[in-house]
Design a protein around this motif. Structure first.
Motif, PDB file in Angstrom:
ATOM      1  N   LEU A 110       0.643  -1.254  -0.057  1.00  0.00           N
ATOM      2  CA  LEU A 110      -0.136   0.103  -0.029  1.00  0.00           C
ATOM      3  C   LEU A 110       0.771   1.192  -0.237  1.00  0.00           C
ATOM      4  CD1 LEU A 110      -2.405  -1.223   2.591  1.00  0.00           C
ATOM      5  CD2 LEU A 110      -3.130  -0.535   0.336  1.00  0.00           C
ATOM      6  N   SER A 111       1.940   1.433   0.827  1.00  0.00           N
ATOM      7  CA  SER A 111       2.687   2.353   1.041  1.00  0.00           C
ATOM      8  C   SER A 111       4.012   2.225   0.491  1.00  0.00           C
ATOM      9  CB  SER A 111       2.533   3.268   2.275  1.00  0.00           C
ATOM     10  OG  SER A 111       3.144   2.696   3.264  1.00  0.00           O
ATOM     11  N   GLY A 112       4.979   2.914   0.697  1.00  0.00           N
ATOM     12  CA  GLY A 112       6.574   2.834   0.321  1.00  0.00           C
ATOM     13  C   GLY A 112       6.967   2.114   1.509  1.00  0.00           C
ATOM     14  N   ALA A 113       6.638   2.392   2.624  1.00  0.00           N
ATOM     15  CA  ALA A 113       7.091   1.851   3.779  1.00  0.00           C
ATOM     16  C   ALA A 113       6.908   0.298   3.836  1.00  0.00           C
ATOM     17  CB  ALA A 113       6.769   2.664   5.165  1.00  0.00           C
ATOM     18  N   ASP A 114       5.605   0.020   3.634  1.00  0.00           N
ATOM     19  CA  ASP A 114       5.328  -1.476   3.847  1.00  0.00           C
ATOM     20  C   ASP A 114       5.880  -2.399   2.886  1.00  0.00           C
ATOM     21  OD1 ASP A 114       3.083  -1.109   1.725  1.00  0.00           O
ATOM     22  OD2 ASP A 114       1.753  -0.731   3.697  1.00  0.00           O
ATOM     23  N   ALA A 115       6.024  -1.660   1.558  1.00  0.00           N
ATOM     24  CA  ALA A 115       6.630  -2.293   0.354  1.00  0.00           C
ATOM     25  C   ALA A 115       8.240  -2.653   0.816  1.00  0.00           C
ATOM     26  CB  ALA A 115       6.752  -1.385  -0.989  1.00  0.00           C
ATOM     27  N   VAL A 116       8.703  -1.683   1.460  1.00  0.00           N
ATOM     28  CA  VAL A 116      10.051  -1.865   1.921  1.00  0.00           C
ATOM     29  C   VAL A 116      10.302  -3.182   2.984  1.00  0.00           C
ATOM     30  CG1 VAL A 116      12.130  -0.966   3.516  1.00  0.00           C
ATOM     31  CG2 VAL A 116      10.987   0.630   1.623  1.00  0.00           C
ATOM     32  N   GLU A 117       9.204  -3.102   3.828  1.00  0.00           N
ATOM     33  CA  GLU A 117       9.218  -4.431   4.638  1.00  0.00           C
ATOM     34  C   GLU A 117       8.845  -5.611   3.993  1.00  0.00           C
ATOM     35  OE1 GLU A 117       6.804  -4.195   8.246  1.00  0.00           O
ATOM     36  OE2 GLU A 117       7.670  -2.090   8.531  1.00  0.00           O
ATOM     37  N   ALA A 138      19.707   7.914   4.870  1.00  0.00           N
ATOM     38  CA  ALA A 138      18.928   7.187   4.235  1.00  0.00           C
ATOM     39  C   ALA A 138      17.376   7.496   4.955  1.00  0.00           C
ATOM     40  CB  ALA A 138      19.030   5.432   4.491  1.00  0.00           C
ATOM     41  N   PHE A 139      16.336   7.279   3.804  1.00  0.00           N
ATOM     42  CA  PHE A 139      15.005   7.402   4.395  1.00  0.00           C
ATOM     43  C   PHE A 139      14.225   6.121   3.764  1.00  0.00           C
ATOM     44  CE2 PHE A 139      10.713   8.846   4.529  1.00  0.00           C
ATOM     45  CZ  PHE A 139      10.281   8.758   5.945  1.00  0.00           C
ATOM     46  N   HIS A 140      13.583   5.438   4.508  1.00  0.00           N
ATOM     47  CA  HIS A 140      12.912   4.444   3.974  1.00  0.00           C
ATOM     48  C   HIS A 140      11.372   4.131   4.660  1.00  0.00           C
ATOM     49  CE1 HIS A 140      16.377   2.990   1.755  1.00  0.00           C
ATOM     50  NE2 HIS A 140      17.205   2.867   3.061  1.00  0.00           N
ATOM     51  N   GLY A 141      11.057   4.879   5.364  1.00  0.00           N
ATOM     52  CA  GLY A 141       9.732   5.065   5.986  1.00  0.00           C
ATOM     53  C   GLY A 141       9.750   5.328   7.272  1.00  0.00           C
ATOM     54  N   THR A 142       8.418   5.333   8.006  1.00  0.00           N
ATOM     55  CA  THR A 142       8.171   5.491   9.241  1.00  0.00           C
ATOM     56  C   THR A 142       7.443   4.220   9.961  1.00  0.00           C
ATOM     57  OG1 THR A 142       6.150   6.953   8.826  1.00  0.00           O
ATOM     58  CG2 THR A 142       8.276   8.232   9.039  1.00  0.00           C
ATOM     59  N   SER A 221      17.357  10.908  -1.308  1.00  0.00           N
ATOM     60  CA  SER A 221      16.246  12.059  -1.459  1.00  0.00           C
ATOM     61  C   SER A 221      16.149  12.745  -0.162  1.00  0.00           C
ATOM     62  CB  SER A 221      14.889  11.764  -1.931  1.00  0.00           C
ATOM     63  OG  SER A 221      14.013  12.713  -2.035  1.00  0.00           O
ATOM     64  N   ASN A 222      15.594  12.494   0.614  1.00  0.00           N
ATOM     65  CA  ASN A 222      15.548  13.012   2.121  1.00  0.00           C
ATOM     66  C   ASN A 222      16.581  13.478   2.589  1.00  0.00           C
ATOM     67  OD1 ASN A 222      12.486  13.128   3.536  1.00  0.00           O
ATOM     68  ND2 ASN A 222      12.591  11.339   2.134  1.00  0.00           N
ATOM     69  N   GLY A 223      17.750  12.729   2.499  1.00  0.00           N
ATOM     70  CA  GLY A 223      18.994  12.970   2.978  1.00  0.00           C
ATOM     71  C   GLY A 223      19.729  14.024   2.162  1.00  0.00           C
ATOM     72  N   ALA A 249      17.169  -2.310  -4.128  1.00  0.00           N
ATOM     73  CA  ALA A 249      17.010  -0.796  -4.599  1.00  0.00           C
ATOM     74  C   ALA A 249      15.765  -0.071  -3.886  1.00  0.00           C
ATOM     75  CB  ALA A 249      17.286  -0.679  -6.058  1.00  0.00           C
ATOM     76  N   ASP A 250      15.858   0.680  -3.194  1.00  0.00           N
ATOM     77  CA  ASP A 250      14.491   1.491  -2.871  1.00  0.00           C
ATOM     78  C   ASP A 250      14.309   2.509  -3.866  1.00  0.00           C
ATOM     79  OD1 ASP A 250      12.509   3.471  -1.877  1.00  0.00           O
ATOM     80  OD2 ASP A 250      13.124   3.221   0.144  1.00  0.00           O
ATOM     81  N   GLU A 251      13.394   2.152  -4.759  1.00  0.00           N
ATOM     82  CA  GLU A 251      13.208   3.194  -5.916  1.00  0.00           C
ATOM     83  C   GLU A 251      11.505   3.930  -5.624  1.00  0.00           C
ATOM     84  OE1 GLU A 251      14.108   3.513  -9.694  1.00  0.00           O
ATOM     85  OE2 GLU A 251      15.170   1.543 -10.057  1.00  0.00           O
ATOM     86  N   VAL A 252      11.436   4.031  -4.426  1.00  0.00           N
ATOM     87  CA  VAL A 252      10.097   4.626  -4.129  1.00  0.00           C
ATOM     88  C   VAL A 252       9.815   6.198  -4.795  1.00  0.00           C
ATOM     89  CG1 VAL A 252       8.872   5.844  -2.303  1.00  0.00           C
ATOM     90  CG2 VAL A 252       9.617   3.301  -2.143  1.00  0.00           C
ATOM     91  N   GLN A 253      11.232   6.624  -4.913  1.00  0.00           N
ATOM     92  CA  GLN A 253      11.057   8.088  -5.513  1.00  0.00           C
ATOM     93  C   GLN A 253      11.383   8.121  -6.847  1.00  0.00           C
ATOM     94  OE1 GLN A 253      12.138  11.623  -3.709  1.00  0.00           O
ATOM     95  NE2 GLN A 253      11.648  10.930  -1.592  1.00  0.00           N
ATOM     96  N   THR A 254      12.371   7.188  -7.069  1.00  0.00           N
ATOM     97  CA  THR A 254      13.206   7.363  -8.390  1.00  0.00           C
ATOM     98  C   THR A 254      12.721   6.651  -9.538  1.00  0.00           C
ATOM     99  OG1 THR A 254      14.411   5.375  -7.740  1.00  0.00           O
ATOM    100  CG2 THR A 254      15.509   7.809  -7.660  1.00  0.00           C
ATOM    101  N   GLY A 278       6.687   2.751  -4.786  1.00  0.00           N
ATOM    102  CA  GLY A 278       5.762   3.390  -4.128  1.00  0.00           C
ATOM    103  C   GLY A 278       5.340   4.714  -4.653  1.00  0.00           C
ATOM    104  N   LYS A 279       4.863   5.473  -3.839  1.00  0.00           N
ATOM    105  CA  LYS A 279       4.697   6.955  -4.477  1.00  0.00           C
ATOM    106  C   LYS A 279       3.854   7.010  -5.601  1.00  0.00           C
ATOM    107  CE  LYS A 279       7.805   9.612  -1.522  1.00  0.00           C
ATOM    108  NZ  LYS A 279       6.935  10.309  -0.325  1.00  0.00           N
ATOM    109  N   ALA A 280       4.627   7.358  -6.884  1.00  0.00           N
ATOM    110  CA  ALA A 280       3.915   7.488  -8.066  1.00  0.00           C
ATOM    111  C   ALA A 280       3.383   6.229  -8.685  1.00  0.00           C
ATOM    112  CB  ALA A 280       4.894   7.885  -9.187  1.00  0.00           C
TER     113      ALA A 280
END
Ligand SMILES: Cc1ncc(COP(=O)(O)O)c(C=O)c1O
Length: 447
Positions: A110-117, A138-142, A221-223, A249-254, A278-280
Motif C-alpha cells: 500500500l505505501s512505500g514503507a510496507d513495500a520496503v518491509e 537514508a530514508f525508507h519510511g516510518t 532524497s530525504n538525505g 534498491a529503494d526506488e520509491v522516489q526514483t 511506491g509514491k507514483a
C-alpha cells in the motif's frame, strides 16, 4: 501559535483540530488540480514543481488515468486479494517487463514503507539472515522496521526514535555516498569508493549477525538529493554477490520515469535483487510494491499482504499511467527537461553565491544552499525562506529537505511531472530565479 504565525496571515494556524497532522503547519488548502497546476480554496493558481509529493508523475488528473479509474469503479471497485484480478496481473506483467532483466515477480502493498518491509521479508526468507545494511542519511519510511532503517541526525535522535527501542531493531549503518560532503572527508575521484568499501568491511566484521540485505536509494532524497558516484552501484552489487546478501534498491522516489526510465535501475545500470516502488506507482492512489528477481519469491500466501492492496480501480489507473509513459517515451522527456533545468540552475549559480551545488538525474533535482561556498555552511534558515517565498510570492510549490532524516534542511527539491513541457519548465525556472534573487538579497542584507 508562535509569533511568526500570528503576524503572518499566510501562516495563520489552520482551524482543523480533530485530525493528527503528520506534517507541517502551512495553511494552504488545495482543492483542484490539472497538469502541473493546482488551485487553492480561494481560487489562487499555483505551479507545482514537485508533482504533489513526487506522486502525480503525469501531473494532476491525467485524462487517461482518471478515465481508466472511473471506468473500473463503474464495474467493480474491490476484489478480494484471494482471487486473481486481471488488472493486477496485467500490472505485474508490465512492471516485470519494464524492470531490469532478472526480475520475475511482483509483491504489491500500500505505501512505500510496507513495500520496503515486503522486500526485507523476501530477502530474509531467501538467505535466512535478519540484519540489514543501511546508509547514513537514508530514508525508507516510518513504520517500525523502516524507521529503524531510516537515518536520524544525532541531534534529532530523541525526537524521532525516542522510546521506541522495543521495536526499532538494530541496523548496520555505513557512510553514504555524498561527493559534495563526503562523510569520510575524501576527495571525489580520489577515494577508490571508500564508502562502498566500508560496506564490505561492515558485513565482513559482523560475526554475530547474518546479513539479509543491503538497502539503498539510487538517489538519496530525504538525505539531501544526492546522486551515486560512478562505479558505486557496481561495487555494491559485487559486495552483495560475494557475501550472498540481497541488494534492495529503494526506488520509491526514483521509479516511474522520474530519472529517465520507468526504473532508475535501468538508467544507472543497477542490477538489484529487489526493487521497491511506491509514491507514483498508484498515479495518486495508494499502491506500492516490490519487483523481485528469481530466488526472491518464497513467501507463502498471506505471509505478506494487505486487504486493500492492488484493488482493481487503482491498478486500472496505474496500468494507464504506465501505458502513457511508455507510449510517450516520458523517461526520455524527463532526461531532456532535467537537462534544461540543470542548465538554468548552473546559470543561476553564476549569479547567486548562496547556491553551493546543483545535482540531478532526469527530473530528480536538488539545489543545495550554503552561507559560504568555501566553508559550505548549510543555509537551513535561508532555504526555509526560499521555500515559503516561492509559495507566497511566486505561487510555486517546491520541495525542501528536512533535517530530521538527513543531516541538513538546506536542499531545495525539484521533481516536476515527467510529462512537463519546455514552456512549463521554463515558467518554473523563471519563478525560481526570482525566488533565489530574493533569497540572495536576504542573505546579503545579513538577515
Ligand atoms: C526512498 C523512500 N522510501 C520509502 C518511503 C516511504 O514511503 P511512504 O511514505 O509511502 O510509506 C519514502 C517516503 O518518502 C521514500 O522517500
Amino acid at each position: 501559535m508562535n509569533e511568526q504565525t500570528q503576524s503572518d496571515p499566510m501562516l495563520a494556524a489552520p482551524t482543523v483540530s480533530s485530525v493528527i497532522k503528520p506534517m507541517g503547519d502551512y495553511p494552504l488548502q488545495i482543492v483542484r488540480g490539472e497538469g502541473v497546476r493546482f488551485w487553492d480554496n480561494e481560487g489562487t493558481e499555483y505551479l507545482d514543481a514537485v508533482s504533489g509529493e513526487w506522486v502525480v508523475n503525469l501531473g494532476y488528473r491525467h485524462p487517461r488515468v482518471t478515465a481508466a479509474v472511473k471506468e473500473q469503479i463503474d464495474r467493480i471497485e474491490y476484489v478480494t486479494p484471494v482471487f486473481e484480478n486481471e488488472l493486477r496481473s496485467q500490472l505485474a506483467e508490465k512492471l516485470v517487463s519494464l524492470a531490469p532483466e532478472r526480475m520475475r515477480s511482483v509483491l504489491f502493498a500500500l505505501s512505500g514503507a510496507d513495500a520496503v518491509e515486503g522486500a526485507m521479508h523476501l530477502a530474509m526468507r531467501a538467505n535466512g539472515g535478519s540484519e540489514f545494511v543501511t546508509l547514513y542519511s537514508a530514508f525508507h519510511g516510518t513504520t517500525f522496521a523502516t524507521l529503524a532503517l531510516s537515518y536520524t541526525h544525532p541531534h534529532m535522535l530523541e525526537g524521532a526514535k525516542e522510546g521506541l527501542d522495543r521495536y526499532l531493531t538494530r541496523q548496520i549503518r555505513v557512510p553514504n555516498y555524498n561527493c559534495y560532503r563526503c562523510p569520510l572527508q575524501m576527495k571525489p575521484g580520489n577515494c577508490d569508493l571508500a564508502c562502498a568499501r566500508m560496506m564490505d568491511l561492515a558485513i565482513t566484521h559482523q560475526p554475530d549477525a547474518k546479513v539479509a540485505g543491503v538497502i539503498i536509494e539510487l538517489f538519496q532524497s530525504n538525505g539531501g538529493m544526492i546522486p551515486m558516484p560512478k562505479g558505486y552501484i557496481e561495487a555494491v552489487r559485487e559486495i552483495c554477490t560475494r557475501h550472498g546478501v540481497a541488494l534492495i534498491a529503494d526506488e520509491v522516489q526514483t521509479a516511474m520515469s522520474r530519472c529517465g526510465d520507468i526504473f532508475a535501475s535501468n538508467v544507472v545500470g543497477a542490477d538489484p535483487d529487489l526493487i521497491v516502488m511506491g509514491k507514483a506507482l498508484g498515479a495518486g492512489f495508494p499502491l506500492s510494491g516490490v519487483v523481485a528477481a528469481e530466488g526472491y519469491t518464497s513467501l507463502r500466501g498471506w505471509e505478506a499482504g494487505f486487504t486493500l492492496m492492488s484493488t482493481p480501480a487503482i491498478c486500472a489507473g496505474s496500468n494507464a499511467m504506465l501505458d502513457v509513459m511508455v507510449e510517450e517515451k516520458l523517461g526520455d522527456n524527463a532526461t531532456v527537461q532535467g537537462e534544461r533545468i540543470m542548465d538554468r540552475l548552473r546559470a543561476m549559480m553564476d549569479k547567486y553565491s548562496i547556491i553551493g551545488d546543483v545535482r540531478g538525474l532526469g527530473l530528480m533535482i536538488g539545489v543545495e544552499l550554503v552561507l559560504d561556498r568555501n566553508t559550505k555552511e548549510a543555509a537551513d534558515a535561508l532555504t526555509g525562506f526560499a521555500w515559503e517565498y516561492a509559495l507566497r510570492e511566486e505561487k510555486l510549490l517546491l520541495g525542501k529537505s528536512g533535517p530530521v532524516f538527513g543531516n541538513y534542511g538546506n536542499v531545495i527539491k525539484l521533481k516536476p511531472a515527467v510529462n512537463s513541457t519546455s514552456a512549463e519548465v521554463d515558467e518554473m525556472m523563471d519563478r525560481l530565479d526570482r525566488v533565489f534573487a530574493a533569497t540572495q538579497k536576504r542573505h546579503d542584507s545579513g538577515r
